[in-house]
Scaffold this active site. Sequence first.
Site, PDB file in Angstrom:
ATOM      1  N   GLY A   1       3.583  -3.984  57.669  1.00  0.00           N
ATOM      2  CA  GLY A   1       4.933  -4.541  57.595  1.00  0.00           C
ATOM      3  C   GLY A   1       5.940  -3.647  58.274  1.00  0.00           C
ATOM      4  N   ASN A   2       7.201  -3.972  58.106  1.00  0.00           N
ATOM      5  CA  ASN A   2       8.266  -3.152  58.678  1.00  0.00           C
ATOM      6  C   ASN A   2       9.427  -3.090  57.688  1.00  0.00           C
ATOM      7  OD1 ASN A   2      10.333  -5.301  59.378  1.00  0.00           O
ATOM      8  ND2 ASN A   2       8.528  -6.083  60.451  1.00  0.00           N
ATOM      9  N   ARG A   3      10.438  -2.326  58.034  1.00  0.00           N
ATOM     10  CA  ARG A   3      11.496  -2.018  57.068  1.00  0.00           C
ATOM     11  C   ARG A   3      12.664  -2.998  57.097  1.00  0.00           C
ATOM     12  NH1 ARG A   3      13.312   3.741  57.966  1.00  0.00           N
ATOM     13  NH2 ARG A   3      14.419   3.321  56.036  1.00  0.00           N
ATOM     14  N   SER A   4      12.530  -4.118  57.777  1.00  0.00           N
ATOM     15  CA  SER A   4      13.637  -5.079  57.787  1.00  0.00           C
ATOM     16  C   SER A   4      13.865  -5.653  56.388  1.00  0.00           C
ATOM     17  CB  SER A   4      13.339  -6.219  58.757  1.00  0.00           C
ATOM     18  OG  SER A   4      14.368  -7.179  58.663  1.00  0.00           O
TER      19      SER A   4
END
Length: 226
Positions: free
Chosen positions: A33-36
């Site tokens: 995943g990513n930090r958005s």
Amino acid sequence: GLVPDAAGDLRGKRILITAGGTREPLDPVRYLGNRSSGKQGIALATAAHLRGAEVELITASVDETLPNHVPGHGVQTAAELQRAVHEALPRVDIVIMAAAVADYRPVQVSETKIKKEERGDTLTLELEKNPDILAGLPALSRPEQIIVGFAAETSRDREHLLELGRAKLARKGCDFLCLNAVGWNDGFGADRNTVIILDATGTIVGEASGTKREVADAILTAVTAG
Ligand code: CTP
Ligand code: CA
């Protein structure tokens, strides 16, 4: 306070907004995943709705509560997001790709939990590129539709940021690009944001620094002007 008397100025406009960050499964319990956080995309949806637009929101793992009265649905992976965007595209005037899309996904998704006893001391994941949803939209859209991208960049200074943004704009072929500088602590998850808005020629057509809601209003004003 960036758009005085703006209530209702987007009436009749149909706007598709993507928000959040996609997740690419590795096995039944893990993902890349990513930090958005989805905050900027949700602020855009709220602002557009309050200004009278018909908004559709596609969310990928957002931590925020979704705005009332805005129809939308959730997706997980980049492939699911692409399908949802393509399905909605024919019925909207403007597409705003605020979602952070995973650039790569695991080549193989394990049907069962990956067990460390069955692996060595290091684990190598093989990833393959996801489709670039934004870059594919100009070829699928009608000329009058407006396609807006985002670019989060780590940059040394403003000139370098603009250089990265203009190069990305050229690769994507979109009508507007909202550029913002990110670092380990800036941008993602924060309540405030700073963006520079470029048109298709790379000209600066808007700048905003403030709450994500204020930034949203500035973006909506810039991409609907003229
Ligand atoms: N985007 C997309 N599909 C992808 C990757 C990105 O539609 N597979 C969109 C994002 O929603 C955003 C824009 O493209 O609006 C720019 O995303 P960004 O990650 O900054 O650009 P990339 O082209 O992926 O380049 P890189 O991450 O290598 O800087
Ligand atoms: Ca990317």
